[in-house]
Design a protein around this motif. Sequence first.
Motif, PDB file in Angstrom:
ATOM      1  N   PHE A  49       0.847  -1.177   0.000  1.00  0.00           N
ATOM      2  CA  PHE A  49       0.000   0.000   0.000  1.00  0.00           C
ATOM      3  C   PHE A  49       0.891   1.238   0.000  1.00  0.00           C
ATOM      4  O   PHE A  49       2.078   1.159   0.321  1.00  0.00           O
ATOM      5  CB  PHE A  49      -0.892   0.024   1.249  1.00  0.00           C
ATOM      6  N   GLN A  51      -3.601   3.573  -0.118  1.00  0.00           N
ATOM      7  CA  GLN A  51      -4.037   3.042  -1.403  1.00  0.00           C
ATOM      8  C   GLN A  51      -3.436   1.670  -1.633  1.00  0.00           C
ATOM      9  O   GLN A  51      -2.207   1.499  -1.553  1.00  0.00           O
ATOM     10  CB  GLN A  51      -3.609   3.998  -2.518  1.00  0.00           C
ATOM     11  N   GLY A  52      -4.273   0.694  -1.931  1.00  0.00           N
ATOM     12  CA  GLY A  52      -3.769  -0.643  -2.233  1.00  0.00           C
ATOM     13  C   GLY A  52      -3.126  -0.692  -3.602  1.00  0.00           C
ATOM     14  O   GLY A  52      -3.640  -0.126  -4.563  1.00  0.00           O
ATOM     15  N   CYS A  87      -1.258  -7.386  -4.034  1.00  0.00           N
ATOM     16  CA  CYS A  87      -1.535  -8.324  -2.961  1.00  0.00           C
ATOM     17  C   CYS A  87      -1.187  -9.729  -3.419  1.00  0.00           C
ATOM     18  O   CYS A  87      -1.420 -10.079  -4.582  1.00  0.00           O
ATOM     19  CB  CYS A  87      -3.004  -8.223  -2.564  1.00  0.00           C
ATOM     20  N   SER A 141      -3.922  -3.378  -8.238  1.00  0.00           N
ATOM     21  CA  SER A 141      -4.883  -2.316  -8.477  1.00  0.00           C
ATOM     22  C   SER A 141      -4.614  -1.708  -9.851  1.00  0.00           C
ATOM     23  O   SER A 141      -3.540  -1.899 -10.442  1.00  0.00           O
ATOM     24  CB  SER A 141      -4.763  -1.246  -7.391  1.00  0.00           C
ATOM     25  N   TYR A 164     -10.592 -12.235   5.108  1.00  0.00           N
ATOM     26  CA  TYR A 164     -10.812 -10.981   4.403  1.00  0.00           C
ATOM     27  C   TYR A 164     -11.584 -11.270   3.127  1.00  0.00           C
ATOM     28  O   TYR A 164     -11.733 -12.423   2.706  1.00  0.00           O
ATOM     29  CB  TYR A 164      -9.454 -10.339   4.056  1.00  0.00           C
ATOM     30  N   ASP A 218     -11.059  -8.708   0.322  1.00  0.00           N
ATOM     31  CA  ASP A 218     -10.260  -8.071  -0.718  1.00  0.00           C
ATOM     32  C   ASP A 218      -8.983  -7.547  -0.081  1.00  0.00           C
ATOM     33  O   ASP A 218      -9.028  -6.541   0.655  1.00  0.00           O
ATOM     34  CB  ASP A 218     -11.047  -6.933  -1.358  1.00  0.00           C
ATOM     35  N   CYS A 219      -7.861  -8.193  -0.346  1.00  0.00           N
ATOM     36  CA  CYS A 219      -6.625  -7.787   0.319  1.00  0.00           C
ATOM     37  C   CYS A 219      -5.994  -6.551  -0.313  1.00  0.00           C
ATOM     38  O   CYS A 219      -4.893  -6.157   0.088  1.00  0.00           O
ATOM     39  CB  CYS A 219      -5.621  -8.945   0.373  1.00  0.00           C
ATOM     40  N   GLN A 250      -7.742  -3.820  -0.072  1.00  0.00           N
ATOM     41  CA  GLN A 250      -8.406  -2.797   0.731  1.00  0.00           C
ATOM     42  C   GLN A 250      -7.681  -2.668   2.067  1.00  0.00           C
ATOM     43  O   GLN A 250      -7.550  -3.640   2.813  1.00  0.00           O
ATOM     44  CB  GLN A 250      -9.867  -3.167   0.952  1.00  0.00           C
ATOM     45  N   SER A 251      -7.255  -1.466   2.402  1.00  0.00           N
ATOM     46  CA  SER A 251      -6.452  -1.285   3.609  1.00  0.00           C
ATOM     47  C   SER A 251      -7.218  -1.663   4.871  1.00  0.00           C
ATOM     48  O   SER A 251      -6.616  -2.154   5.839  1.00  0.00           O
ATOM     49  CB  SER A 251      -5.960   0.163   3.700  1.00  0.00           C
ATOM     50  N   TYR A 252      -8.533  -1.467   4.885  1.00  0.00           N
ATOM     51  CA  TYR A 252      -9.300  -1.762   6.093  1.00  0.00           C
ATOM     52  C   TYR A 252      -9.369  -3.261   6.385  1.00  0.00           C
ATOM     53  O   TYR A 252      -9.734  -3.672   7.479  1.00  0.00           O
ATOM     54  CB  TYR A 252     -10.712  -1.169   6.011  1.00  0.00           C
ATOM     55  N   GLU A 253      -9.027  -4.071   5.411  1.00  0.00           N
ATOM     56  CA  GLU A 253      -9.037  -5.527   5.603  1.00  0.00           C
ATOM     57  C   GLU A 253      -7.775  -6.010   6.313  1.00  0.00           C
ATOM     58  O   GLU A 253      -7.757  -7.088   6.886  1.00  0.00           O
ATOM     59  CB  GLU A 253      -9.124  -6.241   4.255  1.00  0.00           C
TER      60      GLU A 253
END
Length: 124
Positions: free
Chosen positions: A37, A46-47, A50, A59, A102, A104-105, A107-110
Amino acid sequence: EVQLVESGGKLVQAGESLRLSCAASGDTFDDYAVGWFRQVPGEGRQGLSCLSTSGFDYSDSAKGRFTMSINNARDTVFLEMRRLKPEDTAVYYCATVIEGDYNDCLQSYEMERWGKGTLVTVSS
């Protein structure tokens, strides 16, 4: 628990390439999804890429210029960045989440565990 240490960030000229590393201290990435990220001041993380049991995912902002890889020992991941632009200037982080924990790896919130980051500065 895995501890993450990023390295490789530095000042480069636009158009150059740079490889970042993320080492897992005391563990391997076998039981985790691991992602790269980046963050600029005032914005969220921002991802970019992964690695999970599904393979590598990128991304849209990373496709074509960034390549993620892992070493044979599976304890270090890399982010190869090519044709760097001034807008790539950011702090770059790696992060992990337990595999299967998770959706979606990218996504930072994951993500559950983060390194301290490494600064990449691209001058024009």
